[in-house]
Design a protein around this motif. Sequence first.
Motif, short mmCIF file in Angstrom:
data_model
loop_
_atom_site.label_atom_id
_atom_site.label_comp_id
_atom_site.label_asym_id
_atom_site.label_seq_id
_atom_site.Cartn_x
_atom_site.Cartn_y
_atom_site.Cartn_z
N UNK A 1 0.81 -1.23 0.00
CA UNK A 1 0.00 0.00 0.00
C UNK A 1 0.84 1.27 0.00
N UNK A 2 2.17 1.14 0.02
CA UNK A 2 3.04 2.30 0.09
C UNK A 2 3.96 2.35 -1.12
N UNK A 3 4.53 3.51 -1.34
CA UNK A 3 5.55 3.69 -2.38
C UNK A 3 6.89 3.91 -1.69
N UNK A 4 7.89 3.16 -2.11
CA UNK A 4 9.22 3.26 -1.51
C UNK A 4 10.10 4.18 -2.35
N UNK A 5 10.98 4.90 -1.67
CA UNK A 5 11.84 5.89 -2.33
C UNK A 5 13.30 5.63 -1.97
N UNK A 6 14.19 6.30 -2.68
CA UNK A 6 15.60 6.25 -2.31
C UNK A 6 15.71 6.77 -0.88
N UNK A 7 16.24 5.96 0.05
CA UNK A 7 16.09 6.31 1.47
C UNK A 7 17.08 7.34 2.00
N UNK A 8 18.04 7.76 1.20
CA UNK A 8 19.03 8.73 1.66
C UNK A 8 19.44 9.59 0.47
N UNK A 9 20.02 10.72 0.77
CA UNK A 9 20.57 11.59 -0.27
C UNK A 9 22.00 11.14 -0.52
N UNK A 10 22.26 10.68 -1.74
CA UNK A 10 23.59 10.16 -2.07
C UNK A 10 24.57 11.31 -2.22
N UNK A 11 25.69 11.22 -1.54
CA UNK A 11 26.73 12.26 -1.63
C UNK A 11 27.70 11.92 -2.76
N UNK A 12 28.56 10.96 -2.54
CA UNK A 12 29.48 10.48 -3.58
C UNK A 12 29.25 8.99 -3.79
N UNK A 13 29.70 8.49 -4.94
CA UNK A 13 29.53 7.06 -5.27
C UNK A 13 30.85 6.51 -5.79
N UNK A 14 31.32 5.45 -5.16
CA UNK A 14 32.54 4.76 -5.57
C UNK A 14 32.20 3.30 -5.82
N UNK A 15 32.71 2.76 -6.92
CA UNK A 15 32.48 1.35 -7.24
C UNK A 15 33.82 0.64 -7.30
N UNK A 16 33.88 -0.53 -6.65
CA UNK A 16 35.12 -1.29 -6.59
C UNK A 16 35.07 -2.51 -7.51
N UNK A 17 36.11 -3.31 -7.43
CA UNK A 17 36.37 -4.42 -8.35
C UNK A 17 36.97 -5.55 -7.50
N UNK A 18 36.18 -6.00 -6.49
CA UNK A 18 36.75 -6.73 -5.37
C UNK A 18 36.67 -8.25 -5.46
N UNK A 19 36.01 -8.79 -6.50
CA UNK A 19 35.90 -10.25 -6.63
C UNK A 19 37.02 -10.78 -7.50
N UNK A 20 37.84 -11.65 -6.94
CA UNK A 20 38.92 -12.25 -7.74
C UNK A 20 38.36 -13.10 -8.88
#
Length: 407
Positions: free
Chosen positions: A107-126
Amino acid sequence: MPEQSPLELAEGDPFGPHNLPYGVFTTAGEPERRRLGVRVGGHVLDAGAAAHALGSPYAALLDRPSLNPLMAAGRTAWRDVRRALTAWVTVPAHRPDIEPLLHPLDSVTLHLPYEVADYVDFYASEHHATNVGRIFRPDGAALTPNWKHLPIGYHGRAGTIVVSGTDVTRPSGQRKSPADPAPVFGPSGKLDIEAEVAFVVGTPSRQGSPVELASFRDHVFGLSLLNDWSARDIQAWEYVPLGPFLGKSFATSVAAWVTPLEALDAARVAPPARTDDLLPYLDDAQDEEPGGFDLRISVSLNGHVISEPPFSTMYWTAAQQLAHMTVNGASLRTGDLFASGTVSGARREERGSFLELTWNGTEPLELPDGKRTFLEDGDEITLTAWAPGPDGTRVGLGEVTGRITAG
């Protein structure tokens, strides 16, 4: 016979009081009023209204349209608020106040729960890095010389992070295969997923002050599932000599729920054995708390499970990623998001991208609705996951869903 309380959950519910992830929601009656919510089974509790109803001192943190104030309040506040929420949904005396504040999820609509500041993506799986290396460098070393010495990452685009359920428009850009005399422009023909886990920063840090491994819990509020959509053909042409750009920046989908780190204490595991000595700021060999998380991820395409990547196999831990991205003095801000990179295991059915699952399109997946090499318009991808919880329970992570629309 009295109606069963929504607080009386079925045994084994992965969203019971041992979990209590945070989100932000609106109701049909007040679509413009965003509220902080906590998931309890198949309902969401209006956390701010509950705090006011029970005279809680945490009302100022919970009666907000975003998680950012609570995240910025720090670890002591996170712990105390979680204890209060647990009491509110488990102590029978609170039911008359709490039950009217529970809204069915549908019965509700969900939203992005926080204001994103910076975004970093890693490559951590061998496993992922090795597969990618074998695909693109079949005659060379699968891993680059630096891979075992530091968590490789790049800065992404915070403004295109979207909440689960948001459609993803197929991106257009430049592409050039080795046989093409010149680049062409048009929609990506190799649209892909990356099944990942994201960690959300709460407590900021000062510029010039690196965050040590031991301070991970002081800064990271919780984690969520994340799908970092990737246009492989655009990326292949643009990323030499720099890193991902237009092939990644068009959309990144994240779950609507943030699972607190404290809910995952029973899921902590040791990372894989390290094969190279690490520099002191990354060396976690003597850490009292293991840095890995035993998260069991499932990837579905149009309702059919195509992969089950195990997060416990990730070579680099979230604490090491945080330490590395601040070791040069870079500061943290509330709402910073850093993601693990594609989660892949040793077996084909554990690979977290179509690039690996189909070996760059040369080994199509056989599905009930036809073969797939990469994503087609109308395809819907859903990531779900669970982790071991206390006393044999399971902790559910909020799903991430996205449907591809034509560009």
